[in-house]
Design an enzyme around this catalytic site. Sequence first.
Site, PDB file in Angstrom:
ATOM      1  N   LYS A  77       0.930  -4.898   5.903  1.00  0.00           N
ATOM      2  CA  LYS A  77       1.148  -3.544   5.372  1.00  0.00           C
ATOM      3  C   LYS A  77       0.907  -3.526   3.869  1.00  0.00           C
ATOM      4  O   LYS A  77       1.321  -4.453   3.160  1.00  0.00           O
ATOM      5  CB  LYS A  77       2.578  -3.114   5.708  1.00  0.00           C
ATOM      6  CG  LYS A  77       2.911  -1.664   5.354  1.00  0.00           C
ATOM      7  CD  LYS A  77       4.347  -1.319   5.790  1.00  0.00           C
ATOM      8  CE  LYS A  77       4.713   0.124   5.554  1.00  0.00           C
ATOM      9  NZ  LYS A  77       6.091   0.437   5.981  1.00  0.00           N
ATOM     10  N   SER A 152       6.477   4.516   9.119  1.00  0.00           N
ATOM     11  CA  SER A 152       5.436   4.516   8.117  1.00  0.00           C
ATOM     12  C   SER A 152       4.437   3.361   8.262  1.00  0.00           C
ATOM     13  O   SER A 152       3.370   3.396   7.653  1.00  0.00           O
ATOM     14  CB  SER A 152       6.068   4.417   6.728  1.00  0.00           C
ATOM     15  OG  SER A 152       6.758   3.182   6.577  1.00  0.00           O
ATOM     16  N   SER A 176      10.514   2.220  10.615  1.00  0.00           N
ATOM     17  CA  SER A 176       9.056   2.136  10.431  1.00  0.00           C
ATOM     18  C   SER A 176       8.367   0.957  11.074  1.00  0.00           C
ATOM     19  O   SER A 176       7.134   0.893  11.063  1.00  0.00           O
ATOM     20  CB  SER A 176       8.718   2.153   8.954  1.00  0.00           C
ATOM     21  OG  SER A 176       8.848   3.461   8.488  1.00  0.00           O
TER      22      SER A 176
HETATM   23  N1  GLN Z   1      10.756   7.800   8.658  1.00  0.00           N
HETATM   24  C1  GLN Z   1      11.735   7.217   7.808  1.00  0.00           C
HETATM   25  C2  GLN Z   1      11.569   7.726   6.395  1.00  0.00           C
HETATM   26  O1  GLN Z   1      10.684   8.474   6.185  1.00  0.00           O
HETATM   27  C3  GLN Z   1      11.681   5.716   7.853  1.00  0.00           C
HETATM   28  C4  GLN Z   1      10.613   5.152   7.019  1.00  0.00           C
HETATM   29  C5  GLN Z   1      10.661   3.645   6.981  1.00  0.00           C
HETATM   30  O2  GLN Z   1      11.311   2.987   7.787  1.00  0.00           O
HETATM   31  N2  GLN Z   1      10.001   3.108   5.985  1.00  0.00           N
HETATM   32  O3  GLN Z   1      12.282   7.386   5.523  1.00  0.00           O
END
Ligand code: GLN
Length: 489
Positions: A77, A152, A176
């Site tokens: 990532k 994400s 995520s």
């Molecule tokens: N969807 C969640 C957020 O927007 C989790 C994102 C993540 O785990 N990085 O914060």
Amino acid sequence: MSELVRASLAQIRKQLATREVSAEEVTRSCLERIAETEPSVHALISVREQAVEEARLLDGQGPDASKPLWGVPVTVKDVIATKGTRTTAGSKILGNFVPFYDAFVVQRLKEAGAIILGKNNMDEFAMGSSTENSAFGPTANPWDTSRIPGGSSGGSAASVAACQCYASLGTDTGGSIRQPAALCGCVGLKPTYGRVSRYGVIAYGSSLDQVGPFARTVEDAAVMLSVIAGHDRRDSTSSPHPVEDYTVFTRKDLKGVRLGIPKEFMAEGLDGSVAEVCKAALARAESLGATLVEVSLPHATRHAIAAYYIVAMAEASSNLSRFDGVRYGYRTESPVSLDELYTRSRTEGFGTEVQRRILLGTYVLSAGYYDAYYRKAAQVRRIVREDYLAALDTCDALFCPVSPVTAWKLGSIIDDPLKMYLMDIYTVSLNLSGLPGVSFPVGLADGLPVGMQLIGRAFDEAGILSLGNLLCDANVAQQKMQPELKKSV
Ligand code: GLN
């Protein structure tokens, strides 16, 4: 598509070890697969063409049995620092940032002999649930390229699902890793908070962030965790808790295993077709000998989303203050004052969602509001954790859905932030509690993958992986997306 890219990590390791294939051949076939699929999937922000050269060097030295990922191509990532390779966090503000050091987890991958093929697309600074918030454009779901891959870490999941690599790394702050794994039909593990060092990982919500693997099988995810887990003195939150060999699955069957089913997760809000697949998975677990026990997490669905978004945004607003146009990345053209340099660099460099979160995060931390929001959220967080610990006292692991729906259409909810936040209903509470969770496919609903997660006690990654290996639908994880993708490419 070359047959080589269809193999699991475990299979390719064997072929590499016996020199049935060379690291260069494997790397080239992954790069070909990337060239074939990227126009429709867009799972990567950068591709490292020098990977071929690195593979050739490895071939020259010959297979090394002490290196568990010898010659295996993986992706990472783009929030994780890679020495000499651009690391953007999906943001324009870091669009030209080339780190001069490797993150701890990247060092570990390299020491294990892995070949880093590229950097995965992601929601900007890991903020989002669909990988549509990237400054580099969205990623598509390999099962149906008109749909989101989840987020994400959508690029990391899509890369594995589209057979561009054998495994990848993502980060999980509020789901995520687990959610994109579920929506792309692969396996994703969020380790216990502190299990994996975050040295060199660009911070979002520091009390929640954790790095973890994506793979096509539970066994492969376990190999990856064994490589990246461990104490690191450069991350003060990293734990000295001993690392187990996660690749040894101690459970051979489900006899005598007690699985806790949180009743609030299997209720209203869970889409009907997803619920059916989950219920079938529960029935299968029972027929394999597991005992299902109903448990309750009364605060995990009612209050966790609100508490999570307050804590995450507060921490994000603080973490992102370092991106000021002076020290890192993007700087605006010819500012007339220092204030204007800051303001314009940040306004032009950050996307809408990131700016929204910085504003809200700054608000909840401000004098006069801190007690009403941040302190309250911290209290709710403790209660959510207590819910989990009480539930885990009565069983070996919790077993529950990951996402209330299957992958939705690209663009369909991106303009409705609240709706997007609510998609995280089954994932964020785990990050508030710090416990580990592994998500894996359990079937298909209307041709799209459905994942469930196993949640364990702190540092019981070995336990949930071992159980997950018995409960995962390996057919979904490994095969079925291939013809679909061929059609859309
Ligand atoms: N969807 C969640 C957020 O927007 C989790 C994102 C993540 O785990 N990085 O914060």
